[in-house]
Write an enzyme that holds these catalytic residues in place. Structure first.
Site, PDB file in Angstrom:
ATOM      1  N   ASP A  63       0.864  -1.177   0.000  1.00 20.81           N
ATOM      2  CA  ASP A  63       0.000   0.000   0.000  1.00 20.81           C
ATOM      3  C   ASP A  63       0.900   1.226   0.000  1.00 20.81           C
ATOM      4  O   ASP A  63       1.559   1.530   0.992  1.00 20.81           O
ATOM      5  CB  ASP A  63      -0.884  -0.017   1.245  1.00 20.81           C
ATOM      6  N   ASN A  90       5.154   3.859 -11.977  1.00 24.49           N
ATOM      7  CA  ASN A  90       3.874   3.990 -12.679  1.00 24.49           C
ATOM      8  C   ASN A  90       2.687   4.143 -11.743  1.00 24.49           C
ATOM      9  O   ASN A  90       1.728   4.848 -12.064  1.00 24.49           O
ATOM     10  CB  ASN A  90       3.649   2.763 -13.569  1.00 24.49           C
ATOM     11  N   TYR A 162      -4.322  15.523  -8.310  1.00 27.79           N
ATOM     12  CA  TYR A 162      -3.610  14.606  -9.198  1.00 27.79           C
ATOM     13  C   TYR A 162      -2.653  15.363 -10.108  1.00 27.79           C
ATOM     14  O   TYR A 162      -1.481  14.993 -10.252  1.00 27.79           O
ATOM     15  CB  TYR A 162      -4.612  13.815 -10.030  1.00 27.79           C
ATOM     16  N   LYS A 166       1.472  14.962 -10.075  1.00 24.16           N
ATOM     17  CA  LYS A 166       2.223  14.513 -11.242  1.00 24.16           C
ATOM     18  C   LYS A 166       3.317  15.520 -11.618  1.00 24.16           C
ATOM     19  O   LYS A 166       4.403  15.144 -12.061  1.00 24.16           O
ATOM     20  CB  LYS A 166       1.273  14.285 -12.419  1.00 24.16           C
TER      21      LYS A 166
END
Length: 257
Positions: A63, A90, A162, A166
């Site tokens: 996790d 990834n 998000y 990134k």
């Protein structure tokens, strides 16, 4: 041009679905030993690596919101393989809520989770990998699977955390490239556009639907995960040394900069 990765050990995180599953398969097909990380979907990871030869693929669960589990994952990878030559960062999450219009409690939860899984976990693995290569006096490669949202933002208001995460891990990966090129350590960011994954399908549902998203793409189609996997195999081979530090766009001319 074929790319023989025999003798190389490759970690692929998030190998149970989408880009990660395609990349794990492609690395196995190229002859690499693969340490495949998965979060909860072991069946997906097993399916992705069903064609691996005996002792060629090893599944390790962790996790990535828990840094202790990230560290355990790395230790298990080294125990299994002895060394790691390529790290494919990834694994990532993109929640569909947690935007500016959502409650502050949801905002905080999503931001904390995004930073843990999308930034802290891959950065920790990158730190371990780079340290191992420096200690051994050998080269290695980090391949970060990024996103075009890191430079253009997201059209999905719920994906603000998000997009920020990134961008953060992409900058960290480029910093490794700049500071360790002379050590033979290479680092790349692959920045896909709209990829045929469950994550993209969920996002499209919040931004007008799949047909509306597809209509914005010059090719009229989403990027197949296998194209990203093939690119990752090419980078893992080590021929593209002077591409280190690059962000490689793969979006079918939907975003040109």
């Amino acid at each position: 041009m074929s790319h023989n990765l025999q003798g190389k050990t490759v970690i692929v995180t998030g190998a149970s679905k989408g880009i990660g599953a395609a990349t794990a398969r492609a690395m196995v097909d190229a002859g690499a030993k693969v340490i495949a990380h998965y979060g909860g979907d072991r069946a997906g990871a097993e399916s992705a690596l069903a064609d691996a030869k005996p002792d060629q693929a090893h599944l390790v669960q962790a996790d990535f919101s828990d840094m202790h589990q990230v560290e355990r994952f790395w230790s298990e990878a080294i125990e299994i393989a002895g060394k790691v030559d390529v790290l494919v960062n990834n694994a990532g999450i993109m929640r569909q809520s947690g935007g500016i219009a959502d409650p502050i409690e949801q905002w905080d939860k999503v931001w904390q989770e995004a930073m843990a899984v999308n930034v802290h976990a891959p950065a920790r693995l990158m730190r371990f990998a780079v340290q191992s290569w420096l200690d051994a006096g050998c080269g290695g490669a980090v391949i970060g699977i990024g996103s075009w949202v890191s430079t253009r933002g997201s059209s999905n208001p719920g994906a603000i955390a998000y997009a920020a995460s990134k961008a953060a891990i992409a900058a960290a990966t480029k910093t490794v490239a700049r500071n360790h090129a002379a050590d033979g350590i290479l680092a790349y960011v692959i920045a896909p556009g709209v990829v045929r994954t469950r994550m993209s399908e969920e996002s499209a549902a919040r931004t007008g639907g799949e047909a509306a998203v597809t209509a914005t793409l010059p090719m009229g189609e989403w990027v197949p995960p296998e194209e990203i996997a093939d690119l990752a195999v090419y980078l893992a081979h080590g021929r593209a040394r002077h591409l280190t530090g690059s962000t490689i766009d793969i979006n079918g001319a939907a975003y040109i900069r």
